[in-house]
Design an enzyme around this catalytic site. Structure first.
Site, PDB file in Angstrom:
ATOM      1  N   ASP A 329       0.878  -1.155   0.000  1.00 28.14           N
ATOM      2  CA  ASP A 329       0.000   0.000   0.000  1.00 28.14           C
ATOM      3  C   ASP A 329       0.928   1.221   0.000  1.00 28.14           C
ATOM      4  O   ASP A 329       2.071   1.118   0.422  1.00 28.14           O
ATOM      5  CB  ASP A 329      -0.830  -0.055   1.284  1.00 28.14           C
ATOM      6  CG  ASP A 329      -1.470   1.267   1.628  1.00 28.14           C
ATOM      7  OD1 ASP A 329      -2.262   1.749   0.824  1.00 28.14           O
ATOM      8  OD2 ASP A 329      -1.147   1.807   2.702  1.00 28.14           O
ATOM      9  N   ASP A 528      -1.493  -0.495   5.907  1.00 29.62           N
ATOM     10  CA  ASP A 528      -1.672   0.135   7.211  1.00 29.62           C
ATOM     11  C   ASP A 528      -3.119   0.495   7.503  1.00 29.62           C
ATOM     12  O   ASP A 528      -3.493   0.651   8.650  1.00 29.62           O
ATOM     13  CB  ASP A 528      -0.847   1.424   7.284  1.00 29.62           C
ATOM     14  CG  ASP A 528      -1.457   2.511   6.423  1.00 29.62           C
ATOM     15  OD1 ASP A 528      -1.765   2.233   5.256  1.00 29.62           O
ATOM     16  OD2 ASP A 528      -1.661   3.635   6.920  1.00 29.62           O
ATOM     17  N   ASP A 532      -7.115  -1.325   3.697  1.00 23.42           N
ATOM     18  CA  ASP A 532      -6.249  -2.440   3.325  1.00 23.42           C
ATOM     19  C   ASP A 532      -6.681  -3.756   3.961  1.00 23.42           C
ATOM     20  O   ASP A 532      -6.154  -4.812   3.623  1.00 23.42           O
ATOM     21  CB  ASP A 532      -4.803  -2.163   3.771  1.00 23.42           C
ATOM     22  CG  ASP A 532      -4.248  -0.904   3.143  1.00 23.42           C
ATOM     23  OD1 ASP A 532      -4.534  -0.676   1.955  1.00 23.42           O
ATOM     24  OD2 ASP A 532      -3.529  -0.162   3.838  1.00 23.42           O
TER      25      ASP A 532
HETATM   26  P1  ADP Z   1      -3.543   4.216   0.248  1.00 27.44           P
HETATM   27  O1  ADP Z   1      -4.283   3.133  -0.444  1.00 27.44           O
HETATM   28  O2  ADP Z   1      -2.379   4.709  -0.529  1.00 27.44           O
HETATM   29  O3  ADP Z   1      -3.206   3.924   1.650  1.00 27.44           O
HETATM   30  P2  ADP Z   1      -6.019   5.424   0.931  1.00 27.44           P
HETATM   31  O4  ADP Z   1      -6.865   4.489   0.148  1.00 27.44           O
HETATM   32  O5  ADP Z   1      -5.970   5.265   2.406  1.00 27.44           O
HETATM   33  O6  ADP Z   1      -4.539   5.440   0.332  1.00 27.44           O
HETATM   34  O7  ADP Z   1      -6.469   6.872   0.632  1.00 27.44           O
HETATM   35  C1  ADP Z   1      -6.721   7.243  -0.708  1.00 27.44           C
HETATM   36  C2  ADP Z   1      -7.155   8.639  -0.765  1.00 27.44           C
HETATM   37  O8  ADP Z   1      -8.428   8.773  -0.124  1.00 27.44           O
HETATM   38  C3  ADP Z   1      -6.256   9.590  -0.074  1.00 27.44           C
HETATM   39  O9  ADP Z   1      -5.189   9.968  -0.895  1.00 27.44           O
HETATM   40  C4  ADP Z   1      -7.198  10.724   0.228  1.00 27.44           C
HETATM   41  O10 ADP Z   1      -7.310  11.552  -0.885  1.00 27.44           O
HETATM   42  C5  ADP Z   1      -8.510  10.042   0.470  1.00 27.44           C
HETATM   43  N1  ADP Z   1      -8.787   9.883   1.894  1.00 27.44           N
HETATM   44  C6  ADP Z   1      -8.830   8.744   2.604  1.00 27.44           C
HETATM   45  N2  ADP Z   1      -9.103   8.979   3.902  1.00 27.44           N
HETATM   46  C7  ADP Z   1      -9.194  10.313   4.035  1.00 27.44           C
HETATM   47  C8  ADP Z   1      -9.437  11.191   5.128  1.00 27.44           C
HETATM   48  N3  ADP Z   1      -9.619  10.768   6.377  1.00 27.44           N
HETATM   49  N4  ADP Z   1      -9.466  12.508   4.872  1.00 27.44           N
HETATM   50  C9  ADP Z   1      -9.264  12.964   3.633  1.00 27.44           C
HETATM   51  N5  ADP Z   1      -9.030  12.195   2.582  1.00 27.44           N
HETATM   52  C10 ADP Z   1      -9.004  10.891   2.747  1.00 27.44           C
HETATM   53 MG    MG Z   2      -2.627   3.329   3.591  1.00 24.93          MG
END
Ligand code: ADP
Ligand code: MG
Length: 637
Positions: A329, A528, A532
C-alpha cells in the site's frame, strides 16, 4: 519428549532442574559403586532407585495420565518403558544412564524453549504503574495507569515512560521507542504525533492525550498477538506432532514384535531379547523429529519479536519464506508517518483559518495518516478544530460528518463527485496539476477549499524494497487509493516502475489485484489502513504497519511490523527463509539419525548406552540448531 515440556515454561523449570539433579546424583552413586569403590550393601540400590524415581517417575506418571485420560501415547512413555525393561533384565545401571540423559536433555530443552518465548513478556515489566494526569484547573494528580480513560490529558516529565498509547498535544521532544519498535535512534515528537506505550520521553516535557486505554494499548496488543501466535501451529509443526503420535504406537508395537522374533524365532534367551527390544525402543523413538520444528519456529518468532516484527503464528513464518510477490500500500506504508500540508486553497470567500478549523474538526476523528498532517497544520497555525459529530469514514475516499450548520465532508475527487460538487473548479487547477495528495473540504454540494499534502517515502523504503528484490522476490507492486500522479512520483523515488503501480483503487480493487498475483504464486500484502484490511486478509501473508497502522489492519494481518523500518521487512523475509532451511535440516538429520540407530539396533547388537547417547544427543543437536535462529538479528545496526 517435548510434548509437555514445551507446553509449560517458567515455574516448572526449577522442578525439572531439581529432578534432573536428583537423577544424576542417584546415577553417580551407582557408578561409583560399580567402577570406583564398591559401597556398602544398600547404597547402590538406593542410588538406582533415586535415579529411576526422579528421572522416570514424573514423566511416567504424566505419560500414563495422558494415555488413560486422553488416549494419547506420549513419547516419554517409550523412554520409561525402555528403562524399566533394562532394569528387568538386570541392566539397571544402563536404565539409569538412559533416564539421567533423558532428564538432562529434557531440562535443557525446557530452558532453551523458555528463553525463546520470554522475549515479549519482558515488556510487561516496562509498564509504569502510575501516570500524572492533568486536572481541569491545570494542577496534576498521580493516578493508577489502569484507570486512565480515552481523552484524559497527561504530563510526561523527562525520563518518564509513556503509560498508554496517546498523542502529543503540547510540547516537543524526543522519545526512545526501542522497547516497542527495536529502533535505537530517538524519534522527534511534535504536537499531533503518536506516542506508544512503554516508550521513554527523553528530554522535554510533553503533554499528551490518551488515545487508548491500558487494555488496548501497544503492550497488551503485542502480548495478545504473541499468545495467539503460540496457540496457532505451523503446518510442519502439525506434521511432526501427527508423526510423533502415530509413530510412537508403531515403535511400541515394533519393539514387541522384535522381542517376539528374537525370543521365539531366533532363540535368544529372555534377557537378551528384552535388552534388544529396549535398545530398539530408544533408538527408534522420534523425540528429535518432534522437537525439531518447534525449536526452530519458537526461536525465529522470538528473534523477530525482539526486532519489532510480530508473527501471529509459525504458519505465517513458513508462508513468508515462500512469497514470490510483495504488494505494498502507498499512503502510510511506503510513505512516512510525517506527511505535511504544503498548500492551502480557499474558495468562495471563506477565511483560511475557518476552513482549516473545519477540516481539522473532521479529520480529528480519522485514523488516516493524512489526518495527522492536517491536525499538525492547524496546531501550527494556532487554529482550534471545530466540533464535528456523526462522523463516518469512507475508505479510500474520505470522511463525512456534521457540524452546527449541517453535513460537511473531506476527501479526494471521488468524494467530490459523490457529493455532486464541482470537480473541475478552476481554483483547484494548480493542486490537481501537481503530484501531491489533495484533500477537498465541502459542505453539501459546495466546495469550500482544499489542501495539498506532501507525502514522502519512508527513509528506509527504497533500501527495503531493493533488499527484497535482491533476495529474489520476483514482483514488487504498489497499490494505492491515491491519485496516479502521486503514486508515480513516490514510485520513482523507490525504484518501483510505472507498470508496477496501481492507483485510484478502492478496497475491493486491492483484493482483486491480490487474487491476480496469487494466481502466479504466494503473495504478501503490506498495508496500514482500514482500506487495506480486506487485501491483508486475502493475501497469503498479510503484513500490517503495527504501531502506526489502524487496529483493523492489525486484526486482519498475520504479521505486524512494529518498527517503521522497511529494511526489517526484508530481514524478516530472510529470517523466514533461514527458518525453513533449518527445519528441513532438522527433519532430515533427525529422521536419518533414527534410521541409522534402528538399523544398528536390529542388525549390529547396538549396546543400550550407545543408543541412549545417539538418541538424546541427536535431540539436543536439533534443538541447538533451531536456537541458532535466536541469534539472527532483525535489528539493523
Ligand atoms: P492508500 O491506499 O495509498 O493507503 P487510501 O486508500 O488510504 O490510500 O487513501 C486514498 C485517498 O483517499 C487519499 O489519498 C485521500 O485523498 C482520500 N482519503 C482517505 N481517507 C481520508 C481522510 N480521512 N481525509 C481525507 N481524505 C481521505
Ligand atoms: Mg494506507
Amino acid at each position: 519428549m517435548a510434548e509437555h515440556s514445551h507446553d509449560a515454561a517458567g515455574p516448572g523449570l526449577d522442578f525439572d532442574i531439581m529432578l534432573t539433579g536428583l537423577t544424576i546424583l542417584g546415577l553417580a552413586v551407582a557408578l561409583l559403586d560399580r567402577f570406583v569403590q564398591p559401597l556398602p550393601a544398600v547404597w547402590p540400590q538406593v542410588g538406582l532407585g533415586l535415579a529411576f524415581l526422579a528421572g522416570g517417575g514424573p514423566a511416567g506418571i504424566s505419560a500414563l495420565r495422558e494415555l488413560f485420560g486422553r488416549g494419547r501415547l506420549d513419547i516419554d512413555l517409550l523412554m520409561v518403558i525402555a528403562a524399566v525393561a533394562a532394569a528387568a533384565v538386570g541392566a539397571a545401571l544402563e536404565g539409569a544412564v538412559l533416564l539421567a540423559l533423558f532428564s538432562l536433555s529434557g531440562t535443557l530443552e525446557h530452558r532453551a524453549m523458555g528463553k525463546a518465548r520470554r522475549a515479549v513478556e519482558a515488556l510487561m515489566a516496562l509498564r509504569p504503574d502510575t501516570a500524572l494526569r492533568l486536572r481541569a484547573d491545570g494542577s496534576t494528580e498521580e493516578v493508577q495507569v489502569a484507570v486512565l480513560a480515552v481523552g484524559d490529558r497527561l504530563v510526561l516529565r523527562p525520563g518518564a515512560r509513556v503509560p498508554v498509547d496517546g498523542r502529543v498535544i503540547e510540547g516537543t521532544g524526543s522519545v526512545d521507542e526501542s522497547t516497542i519498535t527495536g529502533e535505537s535512534l530517538p524519534v522527534h515528537k511534535d504536537p499531533g504525533d503518536n506516542l506508544h506505550e512503554a516508550t521513554v520521553n527523553l528530554h522535554g516535557v510533553l503533554y499528551m492525550q490518551v488515545m487508548r486505554s491500558l487494555a488496548e494499548s501497544t503492550v497488551a496488543r503485542m502480548i495478545a498477538l504473541v499468545t495467539e501466535a503460540q496457540a496457532m501451529k505451523a503446518p510442519s509443526e502439525r506434521f511432526s506432532e501427527w508423526f510423533g503420535a502415530r509413530y510412537t504406537v508403531a515403535v511400541l508395537v515394533g519393539s514387541v514384535v522384535v522381542f517376539a522374533v528374537f525370543y521365539g524365532l531366533i532363540g535368544y534367551d529372555l534377557q537378551h531379547a528384552l535388552y534388544h527390544a529396549a535398545t530398539l525402543l530408544v533408538a527408534a523413538s522420534p523425540c528429535a523429529v518432534v522437537i525439531s520444528v518447534p525449536a526452530a519456529i519458537l526461536s525465529a518468532l522470538s528473534s523477530a519479536a525482539r526486532g519489532g516484527v510480530l508473527f501471529k503464528g509459525g504458519a505465517a513464518l513458513e508462508m513468508l519464506a515462500e512469497v514470490r510477490a510483495f504488494a505494498f500500500d502507498k499512503t502510510g506504508t511506503l510513505t512516512s508517518g510525517r506527511a505535511e500540508v504544503t498548500q492551502v486553497v480557499v474558495l468562495d470567500g471563506i477565511a483560511e483559518d475557518d476552513m482549516l478549523a473545519l477540516l481539522a474538526g473532521i479529520e480529528a476523528h480519522s485514523e488516516h495518516h493524512i489526518a495527522g498532517a492536517v491536525l499538525r497544520q492547524a496546531l501550527r497555525q494556532g487554529v482550534s478544530p471545530v466540533a464535528v459529530g456523526a462522523v463516518k469514514a469512507w475508505p479510500s475516499e474520505g470522511i463525512t460528518g456534521e457540524d452546527a450548520l449541517g453535513p460537511v465532508w473531506a476527501g479526494n475527487e471521488r468524494m467530490v463527485a459523490r457529493m455532486g460538487a464541482d470537480r473541475a473548479h478552476p481554483g483547484l487547477a494548480t493542486l490537481h496539476g501537481g503530484a501531491q495528495t489533495v484533500v477537498h473540504l465541502g459542505r453539501g454540494a459546495q466546495l469550500l477549499g482544499a489542501v495539498a499534502v506532501a507525502d514522502t517515502p519512508r527513509q528506509t523504503a527504497a533500501a527495503g524494497i531493493a533488499a527484497l528484490r535482491a533476495a529474489g522476490v520476483q514482483e514488487v507492486v504498489m497499490m494505492t487509493g491515491d491519485r496516479r500522479e502521486v503514486a508515480m512520483r513516490i514510485g520513482a523515488e523507490l525504484g518501483i516502475r510505472d507498470s508496477e503501480i496501481h492507483a485510484g483503487l478502492l478496497p475491493a480493487d486491492k483484493v482483486k489485484l491480490v487474487d491476480d498475483l496469487a494466481a502466479k504464486g504466494r503473495v504478501a500484502f503490506v498495508g496500514d489502513g482500514v482500506n487495506d484490511a480486506a487485501a491483508l486478509a486475502r493475501a497469503d501473508v498479510g503484513i500490517a504497519m503495527g504501531a502506526a497502522g489502524s487496529e483493523v489492519a492489525l486484526q486482519a494481518a498475520e504479521v505486524a511490523l512494529l518498527s517503521e523500518d522497511m529494511q526489517r521487512l526484508a530481514l524478516a523475509h530472510r529470517l523466514a527463509r533461514r527458518t525453513a532451511r533449518i527445519i528441513k535440516q532438522n527433519l532430515i538429520f533427525s529422521i536419518g539419525a533414527m534410521v541409522v540407530l534402528v538399523i544398528a539396533g536390529l542388525f549390529f547388537a547396538l549396546p543400550l548406552p550407545l543408543a541412549v547417547i545417539g538418541h538424546e544427543g541427536g535431540t539436543l543437536l536439533v534443538v541447538l540448531n533451531g536456537l541458532r535462529l535466536l541469534r539472527d538479528p532483525i535489528r539493523v545496526i
